[in-house]
Design a protein around this motif. Sequence first.
Motif, PDB file in Angstrom:
ATOM      1  N   THR A 242       1.016  -1.311   0.127  1.00 11.21           N
ATOM      2  CA  THR A 242       0.264  -0.004  -0.035  1.00 11.21           C
ATOM      3  C   THR A 242       0.726   1.110  -0.092  1.00 11.21           C
ATOM      4  O   THR A 242       0.281   2.157  -1.064  1.00 11.21           O
ATOM      5  CB  THR A 242      -1.231  -0.110   1.306  1.00 11.21           C
ATOM      6  OG1 THR A 242      -2.097  -0.754   1.250  1.00 11.21           O
ATOM      7  CG2 THR A 242      -1.453   0.853   1.358  1.00 11.21           C
TER       8      THR A 242
ATOM      9  N   ASN B  46       0.953   3.700  -2.842  1.00  8.43           N
ATOM     10  CA  ASN B  46       0.617   5.197  -2.198  1.00  8.43           C
ATOM     11  C   ASN B  46       1.618   6.362  -3.463  1.00  8.43           C
ATOM     12  O   ASN B  46       1.147   6.623  -3.675  1.00  8.43           O
ATOM     13  CB  ASN B  46      -0.007   5.344  -1.438  1.00  8.43           C
ATOM     14  CG  ASN B  46      -1.093   5.147  -0.656  1.00  8.43           C
ATOM     15  OD1 ASN B  46      -2.462   4.571  -1.501  1.00  8.43           O
ATOM     16  ND2 ASN B  46      -1.234   4.508   0.701  1.00  8.43           N
TER      17      ASN B  46
ATOM     18  N   LYS C 243       1.463   6.452  -6.594  1.00  7.61           N
ATOM     19  CA  LYS C 243       0.064   8.016  -7.219  1.00  7.61           C
ATOM     20  C   LYS C 243       0.541   9.272  -6.994  1.00  7.61           C
ATOM     21  O   LYS C 243      -0.064  10.064  -8.016  1.00  7.61           O
ATOM     22  CB  LYS C 243      -1.065   6.986  -6.456  1.00  7.61           C
ATOM     23  CG  LYS C 243      -1.735   6.346  -6.169  1.00  7.61           C
ATOM     24  CD  LYS C 243      -2.649   6.016  -5.358  1.00  7.61           C
ATOM     25  CE  LYS C 243      -3.348   4.786  -5.089  1.00  7.61           C
ATOM     26  NZ  LYS C 243      -4.143   4.478  -4.099  1.00  7.61           N
TER      27      LYS C 243
ATOM     28  N   ILE D  30      -4.149   7.190 -11.077  1.00  6.24           N
ATOM     29  CA  ILE D  30      -4.112   6.986 -10.561  1.00  6.24           C
ATOM     30  C   ILE D  30      -5.574   6.357  -9.767  1.00  6.24           C
ATOM     31  O   ILE D  30      -5.744   5.138  -9.224  1.00  6.24           O
ATOM     32  CB  ILE D  30      -4.890   8.437  -9.359  1.00  6.24           C
ATOM     33  CG1 ILE D  30      -3.505   8.914  -9.584  1.00  6.24           C
ATOM     34  CG2 ILE D  30      -5.398   7.917  -8.161  1.00  6.24           C
ATOM     35  CD1 ILE D  30      -4.212  10.634  -8.346  1.00  6.24           C
ATOM     36  N   THR D  31      -6.970   5.847 -10.606  1.00  2.00           N
ATOM     37  CA  THR D  31      -7.990   4.809 -10.670  1.00  2.00           C
ATOM     38  C   THR D  31      -7.014   3.428 -10.794  1.00  2.00           C
ATOM     39  O   THR D  31      -7.152   2.492 -11.233  1.00  2.00           O
ATOM     40  CB  THR D  31      -8.489   5.439 -11.667  1.00  2.00           C
ATOM     41  OG1 THR D  31      -9.682   6.282 -11.221  1.00  2.00           O
ATOM     42  CG2 THR D  31     -10.080   4.308 -11.667  1.00  2.00           C
TER      43      THR D  31
ATOM     44  N   THR E 197      -4.924   2.253  -8.143  1.00  2.00           N
ATOM     45  CA  THR E 197      -6.094   2.032  -6.977  1.00  2.00           C
ATOM     46  C   THR E 197      -6.372   0.376  -7.421  1.00  2.00           C
ATOM     47  O   THR E 197      -6.546  -0.014  -6.691  1.00  2.00           O
ATOM     48  CB  THR E 197      -6.507   2.932  -6.719  1.00  2.00           C
ATOM     49  OG1 THR E 197      -6.735   4.380  -6.393  1.00  2.00           O
ATOM     50  CG2 THR E 197      -7.817   2.858  -6.135  1.00  2.00           C
ATOM     51  N   ASP E 198      -7.676   0.470  -8.839  1.00  2.00           N
ATOM     52  CA  ASP E 198      -7.636  -0.892  -8.928  1.00  2.00           C
ATOM     53  C   ASP E 198      -7.046  -1.678  -8.577  1.00  2.00           C
ATOM     54  O   ASP E 198      -7.329  -2.609  -8.106  1.00  2.00           O
ATOM     55  CB  ASP E 198      -7.483  -1.081 -10.468  1.00  2.00           C
ATOM     56  CG  ASP E 198      -9.237  -0.124 -10.957  1.00  2.00           C
ATOM     57  OD1 ASP E 198      -9.632   0.317 -10.206  1.00  2.00           O
ATOM     58  OD2 ASP E 198      -9.577   0.434 -12.230  1.00  2.00           O
TER      59      ASP E 198
ATOM     60  N   GLU F   9      -3.743  -1.746  -6.581  1.00  2.00           N
ATOM     61  CA  GLU F   9      -3.635  -1.731  -5.332  1.00  2.00           C
ATOM     62  C   GLU F   9      -4.722  -2.823  -4.486  1.00  2.00           C
ATOM     63  O   GLU F   9      -4.508  -3.420  -3.864  1.00  2.00           O
ATOM     64  CB  GLU F   9      -3.343  -0.658  -4.560  1.00  2.00           C
ATOM     65  CG  GLU F   9      -2.704  -1.139  -3.530  1.00  2.00           C
ATOM     66  CD  GLU F   9      -3.341   1.293  -2.146  1.00  2.00           C
ATOM     67  OE1 GLU F   9      -3.884   1.277  -1.448  1.00  2.00           O
ATOM     68  OE2 GLU F   9      -3.383   1.639  -3.551  1.00  2.00           O
ATOM     69  N   GLN F  10      -6.118  -2.786  -4.434  1.00  2.00           N
ATOM     70  CA  GLN F  10      -7.443  -3.049  -3.991  1.00  2.00           C
ATOM     71  C   GLN F  10      -7.709  -4.564  -4.413  1.00  2.00           C
ATOM     72  O   GLN F  10      -7.332  -5.393  -3.313  1.00  2.00           O
ATOM     73  CB  GLN F  10      -8.587  -2.234  -4.651  1.00  2.00           C
ATOM     74  CG  GLN F  10      -7.870  -1.227  -3.792  1.00  2.00           C
ATOM     75  CD  GLN F  10      -9.912  -0.284  -3.816  1.00  2.00           C
ATOM     76  OE1 GLN F  10     -10.822  -0.638  -5.036  1.00  2.00           O
ATOM     77  NE2 GLN F  10     -10.153   0.922  -3.245  1.00  2.00           N
TER      78      GLN F  10
END
Length: 343
Positions: free
Chosen positions: A308, A312, A315, A327-328, A331-332, A334-335
Amino acid sequence: MTLPIKLRILKSSVTNPWFNLATEDWIFQELDAHSHTLFLWRNSETVVIGRSQNPWVECKTDKMAEDGVYLARRQSGGGAVFHDLGNTNFTFLSPKDGYDQQANFDIIINALKKLGIEASLSGRNDMQVGDRKISGSAFKHATDRSFHHGTLLVNANMQKLGDYLNPHPLKLQAKGIKSVRSRVANLVEFNDSITHESLSQAIIEAFCDYYGKTVEIEELDEDSLKQEPHLNRYYEQMADWDWRFGKTPQFNHHIETRFEWGIIDLHLEVAQAIMTEVVIFSDALNVELIEALKQALTGAKYTVDAVTSRLNDLKQQPAAGSESSWITQITDFEQWLTGQMVT
């Protein structure tokens, strides 16, 4: 001239597994090798793995973290076991020339007999009642001393034993040792009034009976750490993340998924709990993103927090293409990845 037998009995009032495993190491490394020592202890909910085992293969570390279950790595080899307050653990230290493994088993068997349970030795390591395993043991030897430790199932939660010791169903290909699960039974199935305290007392009595003398029981607690600097050093090692996870054998983690913006086929090479090599195959149009993800993950610890943090940071770097898409997509990724990691 035969020296008089020296006995020592230690009993832990602490259920922190790092303290108790550290105490075992302290006993083995520091205590008088000419004394016959008995140490009795039990742990709060813990998965204890062998020195060469991979925690991500042996147990569900994500569920353990969620449920507040300890992970401990012992100094000796062997397989993964689940401890809770329904386990009574015993440790024998003897001088090398006075070590009698059969005597140790006889002490436990005689203790169980005092409680109306007829147990027998099975093979080299185990004890059983009928055809049900109730105890397993492991051994360690040095130049001047020998060490025997084991676990007795008193009233262990068998459901949780299965919950935490079942390997996580992900594509992990490990070079460590996978544990063999055995058919087991709790001692309360044979004597419903047995407890850790009554069993401990029976073992102490059988120990003293065998050697023909009694000694005062020494109670160990957290204050013992302050009084014994070497014990505190062993405790800090047992509690250290690098010892529990960083000693993990090399393994591979392969996962894949499809996002709206492309397929990700991720291969992680993990050594000493560090992602040493990251390979990503993808049909995503943004090749700069794929390269950036590989660079961000390489060298990171194999933990959710480390991943994470790295992503981060990524990003915040200048976007290759649209900033919002950059960023999207990170984030996709990472999750998805943190949801798949077995930490």
